[in-house]
Design a protein around this motif. Structure first.
Motif, PDB file in Angstrom:
ATOM      1  N   THR A  94       0.172   7.620  22.060  1.00 35.15           N
ATOM      2  CA  THR A  94       1.444   7.014  21.879  1.00 35.15           C
ATOM      3  C   THR A  94       1.343   5.944  20.708  1.00 35.15           C
ATOM      4  O   THR A  94       2.290   5.520  20.569  1.00 35.15           O
ATOM      5  N   LYS A  95       0.192   5.807  20.199  1.00 36.69           N
ATOM      6  CA  LYS A  95       0.142   4.949  19.088  1.00 36.69           C
ATOM      7  C   LYS A  95       0.349   5.670  17.733  1.00 36.69           C
ATOM      8  O   LYS A  95      -0.085   4.965  16.900  1.00 36.69           O
ATOM      9  N   VAL A  96       0.689   6.635  17.578  1.00 38.98           N
ATOM     10  CA  VAL A  96       0.955   7.536  16.279  1.00 38.98           C
ATOM     11  C   VAL A  96       2.497   7.888  16.136  1.00 38.98           C
ATOM     12  O   VAL A  96       3.064   7.835  17.120  1.00 38.98           O
ATOM     13  N   GLU A  97       2.743   8.195  14.892  1.00 40.72           N
ATOM     14  CA  GLU A  97       4.058   8.689  14.653  1.00 40.72           C
ATOM     15  C   GLU A  97       4.199  10.251  14.357  1.00 40.72           C
ATOM     16  O   GLU A  97       5.088  10.771  14.929  1.00 40.72           O
ATOM     17  N   LYS A  98       3.058  10.932  14.163  1.00 36.75           N
ATOM     18  CA  LYS A  98       2.820  12.314  14.035  1.00 36.75           C
ATOM     19  C   LYS A  98       1.524  12.852  14.632  1.00 36.75           C
ATOM     20  O   LYS A  98       0.689  12.054  14.894  1.00 36.75           O
ATOM     21  N   ARG A  99       1.903  14.260  15.143  1.00 34.67           N
ATOM     22  CA  ARG A  99       0.881  14.751  15.715  1.00 34.67           C
ATOM     23  C   ARG A  99       0.615  16.277  15.224  1.00 34.67           C
ATOM     24  O   ARG A  99       1.746  16.924  14.868  1.00 34.67           O
ATOM     25  N   ILE A 153       0.850  -1.099  -0.010  1.00 34.83           N
ATOM     26  CA  ILE A 153      -0.033  -0.001  -0.184  1.00 34.83           C
ATOM     27  C   ILE A 153       0.833   1.327   0.098  1.00 34.83           C
ATOM     28  O   ILE A 153       2.184   1.078   0.098  1.00 34.83           O
ATOM     29  N   ARG A 154       0.362   2.563  -0.189  1.00 38.60           N
ATOM     30  CA  ARG A 154       0.971   3.557  -0.185  1.00 38.60           C
ATOM     31  C   ARG A 154       0.903   3.998   1.319  1.00 38.60           C
ATOM     32  O   ARG A 154       0.084   4.629   1.744  1.00 38.60           O
ATOM     33  N   TYR A 155       1.880   3.685   2.088  1.00 40.72           N
ATOM     34  CA  TYR A 155       2.017   3.862   3.339  1.00 40.72           C
ATOM     35  C   TYR A 155       2.171   5.396   3.793  1.00 40.72           C
ATOM     36  O   TYR A 155       2.913   6.184   3.367  1.00 40.72           O
ATOM     37  N   THR A 156       1.390   5.763   4.855  1.00 39.55           N
ATOM     38  CA  THR A 156       1.531   7.090   5.609  1.00 39.55           C
ATOM     39  C   THR A 156       1.597   6.816   7.267  1.00 39.55           C
ATOM     40  O   THR A 156       0.754   5.864   7.508  1.00 39.55           O
ATOM     41  N   PRO A 157       2.191   7.640   7.619  1.00 36.72           N
ATOM     42  CA  PRO A 157       2.555   7.143   9.163  1.00 36.72           C
ATOM     43  C   PRO A 157       1.087   7.352  10.084  1.00 36.72           C
ATOM     44  O   PRO A 157       0.438   8.503   9.630  1.00 36.72           O
ATOM     45  N   PRO A 158       0.927   6.760  10.972  1.00 41.28           N
ATOM     46  CA  PRO A 158      -0.515   7.062  11.617  1.00 41.28           C
ATOM     47  C   PRO A 158      -0.289   8.300  12.322  1.00 41.28           C
ATOM     48  O   PRO A 158       0.798   8.764  13.053  1.00 41.28           O
ATOM     49  N   THR A 159      -1.186   9.000  12.472  1.00 40.52           N
ATOM     50  CA  THR A 159      -1.311  10.696  12.597  1.00 40.52           C
ATOM     51  C   THR A 159      -2.519  10.678  13.654  1.00 40.52           C
ATOM     52  O   THR A 159      -3.433  10.330  13.669  1.00 40.52           O
ATOM     53  N   LEU A 211      -4.217  18.368   5.211  1.00 40.33           N
ATOM     54  CA  LEU A 211      -3.886  17.055   5.848  1.00 40.33           C
ATOM     55  C   LEU A 211      -3.045  16.476   4.677  1.00 40.33           C
ATOM     56  O   LEU A 211      -2.570  15.243   5.149  1.00 40.33           O
ATOM     57  N   LYS A 212      -2.868  16.926   3.705  1.00 44.94           N
ATOM     58  CA  LYS A 212      -2.098  16.147   2.695  1.00 44.94           C
ATOM     59  C   LYS A 212      -0.657  16.898   2.600  1.00 44.94           C
ATOM     60  O   LYS A 212       0.010  16.349   1.708  1.00 44.94           O
ATOM     61  N   ALA A 213      -0.437  17.620   3.471  1.00 43.25           N
ATOM     62  CA  ALA A 213       0.987  18.314   3.584  1.00 43.25           C
ATOM     63  C   ALA A 213       1.849  17.298   3.657  1.00 43.25           C
ATOM     64  O   ALA A 213       1.792  16.411   4.384  1.00 43.25           O
ATOM     65  N   PRO A 214       3.318  17.319   3.090  1.00 42.50           N
ATOM     66  CA  PRO A 214       4.363  16.423   3.125  1.00 42.50           C
ATOM     67  C   PRO A 214       4.643  16.211   4.703  1.00 42.50           C
ATOM     68  O   PRO A 214       5.090  15.091   5.255  1.00 42.50           O
ATOM     69  N   GLU A 215       4.597  17.217   5.586  1.00 46.05           N
ATOM     70  CA  GLU A 215       5.148  17.175   6.783  1.00 46.05           C
ATOM     71  C   GLU A 215       4.075  16.138   7.420  1.00 46.05           C
ATOM     72  O   GLU A 215       4.598  15.682   8.936  1.00 46.05           O
ATOM     73  N   ILE A 216       2.943  16.071   7.234  1.00 43.55           N
ATOM     74  CA  ILE A 216       2.108  14.727   7.901  1.00 43.55           C
ATOM     75  C   ILE A 216       2.027  13.701   7.096  1.00 43.55           C
ATOM     76  O   ILE A 216       1.990  12.369   7.846  1.00 43.55           O
ATOM     77  N   LYS A 217       1.847  13.688   5.866  1.00 42.57           N
ATOM     78  CA  LYS A 217       1.915  12.282   4.971  1.00 42.57           C
ATOM     79  C   LYS A 217       3.034  11.551   4.823  1.00 42.57           C
ATOM     80  O   LYS A 217       3.224  10.401   4.518  1.00 42.57           O
ATOM     81  N   ASP A 218       4.104  12.493   4.707  1.00 43.63           N
ATOM     82  CA  ASP A 218       5.373  11.618   4.151  1.00 43.63           C
ATOM     83  C   ASP A 218       5.996  10.866   5.501  1.00 43.63           C
ATOM     84  O   ASP A 218       5.862  11.229   6.483  1.00 43.63           O
TER      85      ASP A 218
END
Length: 290
Positions: free
Chosen positions: A176-181, A71-77, A258-265
């Motif tokens: 604590t279950k996410v990578e980005k906030r 899949i096209r992975y995005t970090p959990p946010t 929410l499509k910004a690189p700092e969130i999706k990448d």
């Protein structure tokens, strides 16, 4: 007994080999073991993914043979949406559907469409104080989140940022279950609290790894300057402040944020596994060499 593909991508296979491999596995009952990693391109001198890339694997026969989906992975946010509920955001005699608060609620609702089932969403409102309308909640509980957004009503207070930014940080850090906030602040007016206080909270948020965007609805020039200073204090850039005059554009901009690189990448970092229990066979091998 088994075929091992060591970093072999679908594009690396000769024409028709995937069909032979599929028959070997599903008709003959042979085993298939795949290993994927990176390959160094000497002409660029950097590392590029090889075997498991979505563009190469998606919809292929090889993909269907594997027990996992590329899949096209995005970090959990985790996203905390803070909505200004002060009196200036209300309808004030206007049609409710044309008010700023209605636009903010619509924007919060459409943000759910941009998030994955691994993400979390929370809603807070601010006026003279801050209220948590719904704690950070898994995105699959969409109906529960939408009900909390819909329940946001009128208020007659001022616009105080400090407490809301602090409360947003506390809630996000605790998840604590996410990578980005990320925080999305939707407002239309100048904050009534001291600038040193809310700017300090923005800096603390940035130090905690929390990104922030501000959606400003029909702000005057002085307010725009304040919003830009606040975004900068939170580690952002001018692009993280959305200056919106037409309330009909609020939802679109919130979703696009929410499509910004700092969130999706994905943040690619060196991974060093921690070995806690060693099999006696490898007990004498130094951990740093494993």
């Amino acid at each position: 007994d088994e075929v091992v593909l060591c970093n072999i991508a679908n594009k690396d296979m000769p024409e028709g080999f995937d069909q032979i491999l599929h028959s070997y596995v599903y008709d003959v009952g042979g085993g298939l073991f795949t290993v994927g990693g990176n390959t160094e391109t000497s002409y660029e001198g950097n590392w590029q993914a090889n075997a498991y890339t979505r563009d190469d694997m998606y919809g292929t026969l090889y993909q269907k043979m594997l027990p996992v989906e590329i899949i096209r992975y995005t970090p959990p946010t985790a996203v905390m949406i803070i909505i200004d509920q002060s009196s200036s955001m209300m309808a004030n005699g206007q049609v409710y559907e044309q008010s700023k608060i209605y636009a903010a609620k619509q924007g919060a609702s459409v943000c759910l469409d941009e998030l994955s089932d691994r993400d979390y969403v929370g809603i807070m409102t601010l006026d003279d104080d801050v209220s948590e309308e719904i704690a950070l909640t898994p995105r699959p509980q969409r109906a529960k989140i939408l009900a909390a957004i819909d329940a946001i009503g009128d208020a007659n207070g001022g616009t105080i940022f400090t407490g809301a930014l602090q409360a947003g940080r506390q809630a996000l850090v605790a998840c604590t279950k996410v990578e980005k906030r990320h925080i999305i602040l939707v407002t239309d007016g100048k904050p009534g609290d001291d600038s040193e206080d809310y700017l300090e909270q923005a800096r603390l948020n940035a130090e905690a790894g929390i990104t922030m965007s501000i959606v400003g609805i029909q702000c005057d020039n002085q307010t725009k300057r304040i919003m830009l200073d606040l975004v900068e204090a939170g580690g952002g850039e001018a692009k993280n402040f959305y200056d919106i005059n037409d309330v009909l554009n609020v939802a679109t901009q919130m979703r696009e944020d929410l499509k910004a690189p700092e969130i999706k990448d994905v943040n690619y970092e060196t991974f060093v596994p921690t070995v806690t229990t060693l099999n006696p066979i490898v007990a004498n091998i130094p951990k740093e060499d494993m």
